[in-house]
Design a protein around this motif. Structure first.
Motif, mmCIF file in Angstrom:
data_model
loop_
_atom_site.group_PDB
_atom_site.id
_atom_site.type_symbol
_atom_site.label_atom_id
_atom_site.label_comp_id
_atom_site.label_asym_id
_atom_site.label_seq_id
_atom_site.Cartn_x
_atom_site.Cartn_y
_atom_site.Cartn_z
ATOM 1 N N VAL A 137 0.852 -1.266 0.008
ATOM 2 C CA VAL A 137 0.150 -0.016 0.076
ATOM 3 C C VAL A 137 0.774 1.254 -0.029
ATOM 4 O O VAL A 137 1.831 1.431 0.657
ATOM 5 N N THR A 138 0.811 2.138 -0.784
ATOM 6 C CA THR A 138 1.622 3.481 -0.987
ATOM 7 C C THR A 138 1.131 4.197 0.271
ATOM 8 O O THR A 138 0.177 4.134 0.913
ATOM 9 N N VAL A 177 8.253 5.089 9.615
ATOM 10 C CA VAL A 177 8.671 4.892 8.112
ATOM 11 C C VAL A 177 7.676 5.392 7.170
ATOM 12 O O VAL A 177 8.156 6.361 6.484
ATOM 13 N N ASN A 178 6.290 5.372 7.519
ATOM 14 C CA ASN A 178 5.295 5.883 6.645
ATOM 15 C C ASN A 178 5.461 7.341 6.256
ATOM 16 O O ASN A 178 5.205 8.112 7.503
ATOM 17 N N GLU A 179 5.608 7.805 5.099
ATOM 18 C CA GLU A 179 5.548 9.310 4.874
ATOM 19 C C GLU A 179 4.388 10.002 5.339
ATOM 20 O O GLU A 179 4.492 11.298 5.767
ATOM 21 N N LYS A 180 3.273 9.552 5.224
ATOM 22 C CA LYS A 180 1.887 10.327 5.722
ATOM 23 C C LYS A 180 1.905 10.328 7.233
ATOM 24 O O LYS A 180 1.215 11.241 7.544
#
Length: 303
Positions: free
Chosen positions: A28-29, A209-212
């Protein structure tokens, strides 16, 4: 169920194959993760509770804050080994409701296996520390999908908001499936810490980690032992140093005979100097002495 669920169900947590797990997360992006933002505003309070070791007291503020980074920790609901978090109980909006247990009881349910044991008897010492948010906290939350039988008002509201958002918005289906899988996972109780492998690593992925989501301060989730009657937060240590202030602490005795229990506050902090805490004993009234003695009869100190 879809492909994401099948892949996650196939993970053998005993192998602790982090790369295999993160490959699923990366299917998942980053900006397709449908998560909830939850703010805790400046001036809000929270509490932490720690069971005292036998014969020892907490004399420093640092001992009541997050564990040191070299502390040997296993997987927990919201942290991986050697990555300490500041766990605390927050106050739901309806915590003054007579049907909602106070945060002190919620924190006991979270931290004391003795308190949760319905047949154990004895006296256990624990220290509650009180903290204040001095800069707004921005937290992430997973949808509250587990079965919280004593869900507080906030949980019910967020559940309703989530269900409405899912119905009215076009969401990435893999992202939705992954987040809802982990929402159920964070609401489970496991017999061994390694079984938190999937959810602990997912929280790490969101927070680091996740940019969002990696800029958030931590994660908030319903207390599982308290069946959703209160909230837990896991906050990054760097955030604690910047946005949260120690207010005070108190030592308590939990006197327990099976399912009957009585919590007595033994002392309270009166000052802090260079991180060292000074406590002052509470003076019991005659009524308090009578109550304490009636519960303490025949009980042994556990720690």
């Amino acid at each position: 169920m879809g492909k994401i669920t099948d892949l996650l169900d196939a993970i053998n947590v005993a192998n602790e194959n982090t790369e295999e797990l993160y490959e699923i997360f990366r299917m998942v992006t980053d900006f397709d993760y449908p998560v909830i933002r939850f703010n805790i505003y400046s001036g809000s309070g929270m509490i932490r509770q720690r069971v005292n070791k036998k014969g020892e007291d907490f004399e420093k503020v640092s001992e009541l804050s997050y564990p040191p980074f070299d502390c040997v920790t296993g997987y927990e609901r919201a942290n991986v080994p050697y990555q300490p978090m500041f766990y605390a109980c927050s106050f739901p909006t309806d915590y003054n409701d007579e049907n909602t247990p106070p945060p002190r009881v919620v924190s006991l349910q979270e931290t004391s296996s003795f308190f949760r044991d319905k047949v154990a008897s004895g006296i256990e010492r624990s220290t509650v520390s009180r903290w204040e948010v001095v800069k707004d906290l921005e937290l992430v939350a997973l949808p509250f999908l587990a079965d919280y039988t004593m869900a507080c008002k906030d949980i019910k509201t967020i559940k309703d908001d989530w269900n409405e958002a899912v119905k009215t918005n076009t969401l990435n289906q893999n992202g939705l499936e992954l987040v809802e899988y982990m929402a159920r996972e964070i609401g489970k109780t496991f017999a061994s810490n390694v079984e938190y492998f999937k959810i602990a690593n997912f929280v790490n992925y969101l927070l680091n980690v996740n940019e969002k989501t990696k800029a958030v301060d931590g994660i908030i989730y319903p207390s599982v032992p308290a069946a959703g009657s209160g909230f837990n937060m896991a906050i990054k240590p760097s955030v604690v140093d910047e946005k949260i202030m120690f207010v005070g602490a108190s030592l308590s005795h939990l006197l327990k005979k099976g399912e009957q229990s009585y919590l007595h506050v033994v002392n309270k902090s009166i000052s802090v100097e260079d991180g060292h805490i000074t406590y002052q004993d509470n003076v019991m009234s005659d009524e308090e002495k009578k109550m304490y003695n009636s519960y303490a009869e025949g009980l042994e100190m556990r720690n």
